[in-house]
Each structure stands twice: as structure tokens, then as C-alpha cells.
Motif scaffolding. Sequence first.
Motif, PDB file in Angstrom:
ATOM      1  N   THR A 130       0.832  -1.203   0.000  1.00 32.67           N
ATOM      2  CA  THR A 130       0.000   0.000   0.000  1.00 32.67           C
ATOM      3  C   THR A 130       0.867   1.254   0.000  1.00 32.67           C
ATOM      4  O   THR A 130       0.590   2.222  -0.720  1.00 32.67           O
ATOM      5  CB  THR A 130      -0.928   0.006   1.233  1.00 32.67           C
ATOM      6  OG1 THR A 130      -1.765  -1.150   1.202  1.00 32.67           O
ATOM      7  CG2 THR A 130      -1.799   1.253   1.255  1.00 32.67           C
ATOM      8  N   ARG A 134       2.378   1.737  -3.385  1.00 29.72           N
ATOM      9  CA  ARG A 134       1.358   2.178  -4.341  1.00 29.72           C
ATOM     10  C   ARG A 134       1.060   3.666  -4.190  1.00 29.72           C
ATOM     11  O   ARG A 134       0.958   4.391  -5.185  1.00 29.72           O
ATOM     12  CB  ARG A 134       0.084   1.349  -4.112  1.00 29.72           C
ATOM     13  CG  ARG A 134      -1.068   1.723  -5.015  1.00 29.72           C
ATOM     14  CD  ARG A 134      -2.212   0.734  -4.838  1.00 29.72           C
ATOM     15  NE  ARG A 134      -2.562   0.560  -3.440  1.00 29.72           N
ATOM     16  CZ  ARG A 134      -3.317   1.419  -2.753  1.00 29.72           C
ATOM     17  NH1 ARG A 134      -3.781   2.519  -3.347  1.00 29.72           N
ATOM     18  NH2 ARG A 134      -3.609   1.189  -1.490  1.00 29.72           N
ATOM     19  N   ILE A 135       0.953   4.124  -2.941  1.00 30.16           N
ATOM     20  CA  ILE A 135       0.704   5.545  -2.703  1.00 30.16           C
ATOM     21  C   ILE A 135       1.898   6.370  -3.171  1.00 30.16           C
ATOM     22  O   ILE A 135       1.752   7.452  -3.753  1.00 30.16           O
ATOM     23  CB  ILE A 135       0.413   5.790  -1.213  1.00 30.16           C
ATOM     24  CG1 ILE A 135      -0.914   5.123  -0.816  1.00 30.16           C
ATOM     25  CG2 ILE A 135       0.362   7.280  -0.901  1.00 30.16           C
ATOM     26  CD1 ILE A 135      -1.213   5.187   0.666  1.00 30.16           C
ATOM     27  N   LYS A 156       3.796   5.811  -5.607  1.00 29.53           N
ATOM     28  CA  LYS A 156       3.801   5.890  -7.066  1.00 29.53           C
ATOM     29  C   LYS A 156       2.642   6.726  -7.609  1.00 29.53           C
ATOM     30  O   LYS A 156       2.492   6.863  -8.825  1.00 29.53           O
ATOM     31  CB  LYS A 156       3.740   4.486  -7.666  1.00 29.53           C
ATOM     32  CG  LYS A 156       4.988   3.656  -7.393  1.00 29.53           C
ATOM     33  CD  LYS A 156       4.838   2.244  -7.972  1.00 29.53           C
ATOM     34  CE  LYS A 156       6.078   1.394  -7.687  1.00 29.53           C
ATOM     35  NZ  LYS A 156       5.931   0.011  -8.223  1.00 29.53           N
ATOM     36  N   GLY A 157       1.817   7.263  -6.702  1.00 29.20           N
ATOM     37  CA  GLY A 157       0.701   8.102  -7.145  1.00 29.20           C
ATOM     38  C   GLY A 157      -0.577   7.363  -7.427  1.00 29.20           C
ATOM     39  O   GLY A 157      -1.513   7.926  -7.994  1.00 29.20           O
ATOM     40  N   ASP A 158      -0.650   6.085  -7.029  1.00 29.75           N
ATOM     41  CA  ASP A 158      -1.874   5.306  -7.212  1.00 29.75           C
ATOM     42  C   ASP A 158      -2.666   5.353  -5.910  1.00 29.75           C
ATOM     43  O   ASP A 158      -2.282   4.751  -4.913  1.00 29.75           O
ATOM     44  CB  ASP A 158      -1.525   3.861  -7.580  1.00 29.75           C
ATOM     45  CG  ASP A 158      -2.777   2.997  -7.793  1.00 29.75           C
ATOM     46  OD1 ASP A 158      -3.890   3.565  -7.792  1.00 29.75           O
ATOM     47  OD2 ASP A 158      -2.628   1.775  -7.968  1.00 29.75           O
ATOM     48  N   PHE A 159      -3.783   6.089  -5.923  1.00 31.91           N
ATOM     49  CA  PHE A 159      -4.564   6.287  -4.705  1.00 31.91           C
ATOM     50  C   PHE A 159      -5.848   5.468  -4.694  1.00 31.91           C
ATOM     51  O   PHE A 159      -6.772   5.752  -3.924  1.00 31.91           O
ATOM     52  CB  PHE A 159      -4.909   7.772  -4.544  1.00 31.91           C
ATOM     53  CG  PHE A 159      -3.701   8.670  -4.551  1.00 31.91           C
ATOM     54  CD1 PHE A 159      -2.687   8.484  -3.644  1.00 31.91           C
ATOM     55  CD2 PHE A 159      -3.580   9.683  -5.494  1.00 31.91           C
ATOM     56  CE1 PHE A 159      -1.567   9.299  -3.653  1.00 31.91           C
ATOM     57  CE2 PHE A 159      -2.476  10.509  -5.511  1.00 31.91           C
ATOM     58  CZ  PHE A 159      -1.467  10.309  -4.592  1.00 31.91           C
ATOM     59  N   SER A 160      -5.946   4.439  -5.537  1.00 34.75           N
ATOM     60  CA  SER A 160      -7.134   3.585  -5.553  1.00 34.75           C
ATOM     61  C   SER A 160      -7.150   2.694  -4.310  1.00 34.75           C
ATOM     62  O   SER A 160      -6.090   2.355  -3.765  1.00 34.75           O
ATOM     63  CB  SER A 160      -7.134   2.716  -6.813  1.00 34.75           C
ATOM     64  OG  SER A 160      -5.958   1.919  -6.862  1.00 34.75           O
ATOM     65  N   SER A 192      -7.067  -0.387  -1.836  1.00 34.97           N
ATOM     66  CA  SER A 192      -6.329  -1.648  -1.943  1.00 34.97           C
ATOM     67  C   SER A 192      -7.191  -2.808  -1.456  1.00 34.97           C
ATOM     68  O   SER A 192      -8.192  -2.623  -0.764  1.00 34.97           O
ATOM     69  CB  SER A 192      -5.048  -1.579  -1.112  1.00 34.97           C
ATOM     70  OG  SER A 192      -5.364  -1.357   0.252  1.00 34.97           O
ATOM     71  N   SER A 230      -4.432   8.213   1.738  1.00 32.73           N
ATOM     72  CA  SER A 230      -4.520   8.046   0.291  1.00 32.73           C
ATOM     73  C   SER A 230      -5.710   8.814  -0.272  1.00 32.73           C
ATOM     74  O   SER A 230      -5.605   9.461  -1.325  1.00 32.73           O
ATOM     75  CB  SER A 230      -4.642   6.554  -0.043  1.00 32.73           C
ATOM     76  OG  SER A 230      -4.808   6.359  -1.430  1.00 32.73           O
ATOM     77  N   LYS A 265      -5.526  11.880  -2.875  1.00 35.57           N
ATOM     78  CA  LYS A 265      -6.249  11.825  -4.146  1.00 35.57           C
ATOM     79  C   LYS A 265      -7.093  13.077  -4.328  1.00 35.57           C
ATOM     80  O   LYS A 265      -7.132  13.666  -5.427  1.00 35.57           O
ATOM     81  CB  LYS A 265      -7.134  10.577  -4.178  1.00 35.57           C
ATOM     82  CG  LYS A 265      -7.890  10.415  -5.494  1.00 35.57           C
ATOM     83  CD  LYS A 265      -8.723   9.137  -5.489  1.00 35.57           C
ATOM     84  CE  LYS A 265      -9.459   8.967  -6.813  1.00 35.57           C
ATOM     85  NZ  LYS A 265     -10.287   7.725  -6.815  1.00 35.57           N
ATOM     86  N   GLN A 302      -4.827  15.946  -5.130  1.00 35.35           N
ATOM     87  CA  GLN A 302      -4.331  15.840  -6.506  1.00 35.35           C
ATOM     88  C   GLN A 302      -5.397  16.290  -7.500  1.00 35.35           C
ATOM     89  O   GLN A 302      -5.101  17.026  -8.454  1.00 35.35           O
ATOM     90  CB  GLN A 302      -3.907  14.406  -6.792  1.00 35.35           C
ATOM     91  CG  GLN A 302      -3.259  14.206  -8.157  1.00 35.35           C
ATOM     92  CD  GLN A 302      -2.937  12.745  -8.423  1.00 35.35           C
ATOM     93  OE1 GLN A 302      -3.825  11.906  -8.527  1.00 35.35           O
ATOM     94  NE2 GLN A 302      -1.656  12.434  -8.513  1.00 35.35           N
TER      95      GLN A 302
END
Length: 349
Positions: free
Chosen positions: A77, A80-81, A83-87, A89, A109, A113, A116
Motif C-alpha cells: 500500500t 502504491r501511494i 507511485k501516485g496510485d490512490f485507488s 487496496s 490516500s 487523491k 491531486q
Amino acid sequence: MNSMRSRSIALLSSFAAVTTVAAVAIGAFVASGAMFISSHDLSALAVILVASATIGIAFALVLGQRVSEARRSLAETTRRIGKGDFSPSNRLPAPAEFALLADELEDMSARLKHAQERERALEASRRELVAWVSHDLRTPLAGIRVMAEALEDEIIEDAETVARYHAGIRAEVDRLSDLVDDLFELSRINAGALRLELEPVSLGDLVSDAVSAASSIANHKGVRLNGELEGRSPELELSAPEISRVLRNLLENAIRHTPHDGVVRVETGVDRAHAFVRVADECGGIPERDIDRVFEAAFRSEAARTPVHGGAGLGLAIARGIVEAHEGEISVRNHNGGCAFTMRLPMRS
């Protein structure tokens, strides 16, 4: 012990279980020797200790495995955060402490998001603003240049045309000056540098003055202005010049988009703990996809409310900034074939 610090949690849990059972076994055998326990009883004790050790190690391995899985899930997690992925988990069952940490990461996250998305929206709005301002600067500058060159080259000589060109240059300069003033005001609002000098003011008097000032623009376009005061005029602590600017922007916006022989209605009154001013026009309404964006800087709808001329679309953005600086709110809705802009200001004792 130093070499064990970098080992996995499962291995550390098993080591702790083995160490504990070994310590108990040593203690039990020493105590049994001191108490002269028979060999049969000593064998039974050994079996019990071995069984306990097996169960303890198995439990430690299972617990360590769960903790390791939770740790890997948190690490994934976090990566992932990063790397800019806030979907969201896929969460695995985890001990309470790890579950609480995972919840905090998910909340962070979600906030990142939202930030962003807001940053992207602001950047898009900024680019749109720059594009519109560039256009609105280029147009009057081009007009000024053409008229100035015509005067300089003496292409025109009759006094009436020369006077008309001079008046045109003055009008374009005033237009540029208004645009610069709007940009300066908007920059102060966005920077939080707007300073309000509050004083007791009758809101009804401000509205009456604004309606009187806008009457000449309305008469020129053939639009009727109707003002209505519900009850006594509320007296508020506010900055009169700034609120007057809001009223002027709302009235000019309503008159600009109301067709010839239309009506602009202005209502003033008190609703519970707020005083309000409502400006309703007959513009034909705002498309639903645009109604949430009308207060954005430089936004111009492609439909009914697109102005034929004038302004960089800053008036409503400035109005919202000023009203919010007074701890109030401003909103718009479609109403009776037009739009109703409502400004609400708090009543203070």
C-alpha cells in the motif's frame, strides 16, 4: 541477538517460543532432579514439554505468518501511494494494530487523491484563465494600435472621426484598466491578502445604491430593474466597497444576459441568521453541466450565458471570494426561465 534483528517476524516468533519452552524444560528437569522424581515421571514430563513446544512453535509460526502478510500488505500500500496510485487496496485480515495503521494509510490516500484532483482542477482553471486573459488583452490592444496608427499616419482628417478614434482609444484603455483591476483583486483573494475594513452598514442602502448605479446600463439595453426589500433593512458588519463590488458584478452579469425588454429582480431580506440578496434574471438558464463552474475564474459557458463581449469571466469568481471572506456564501440555481444568484451574509450581534 544482533543477527536476529533483521530476520522475519515468523522466525522471531518461533525463536521466542522455542526459547521459552527450552527455559521451562531446563527449569523443570533441574527441579525434578532436585526432587528425586522417578524416571517414569521424568519421561512423562519430557513428552508434555515436547508437545507444548510443538504447539507453541506452530502457534508462533501461524501468528508470525499473519503478521508478515499484514506487513507485506502495508508495504505494498505504501509503495502504491508513493507511485501516485490512490485507488483502494485489497485489504487482508490483520491484527488490530496493523488494521488501524492500514485505515490511516487509506485515509491519507483518499486525502492525497482529493488534493491531486483539486490541484489538477486549479491548474486547468489557471490555464483557461491565462488563455482568456491573453485573448481579452490582445483584442483591445489591437484596436488601440489600429486607431493610433490611423491617427499617426493622418489617414483620417475630419475632426468628428478623430474625436471618435480618441474616444475609442480611451474606451479600450478603460477596458484594459478594468481587466488589470480584476486580475489584481483576484490575485489578492487567492493569496488570502484581501483585507476587509468592517463597519456597520445597512445592506438595503448598499443594494439601493447598486441598483441606481446599474439603472443606466439596464435602460441602455432595454432591461427593467425591479428592487424589493422584505421587512426592515438588515444592518451588518461588512466592508461596504467590497460588497458593493459584489452587487455591481451580479447586476451587470444579470443585465448582460437578460434579453431586451426582460426583467432583472433584486430581493433583499433576512432568512434566520443570515441576510440575503437575490438577483434573478431571464437569461434562459444555465446548462446543468456548467452550473457548478460559473464561479470559477475565466469560466465561460458555451451556451446561453456566453457573453457577446467584455470581461475575462472574473466577476463571479471575485464575487465569491469577497463573500467567502465575509464568512458568507454565494450560490446560483435555475429559476423560472432564468438564473437566481443568492448572496447570504451572517447576521452578527
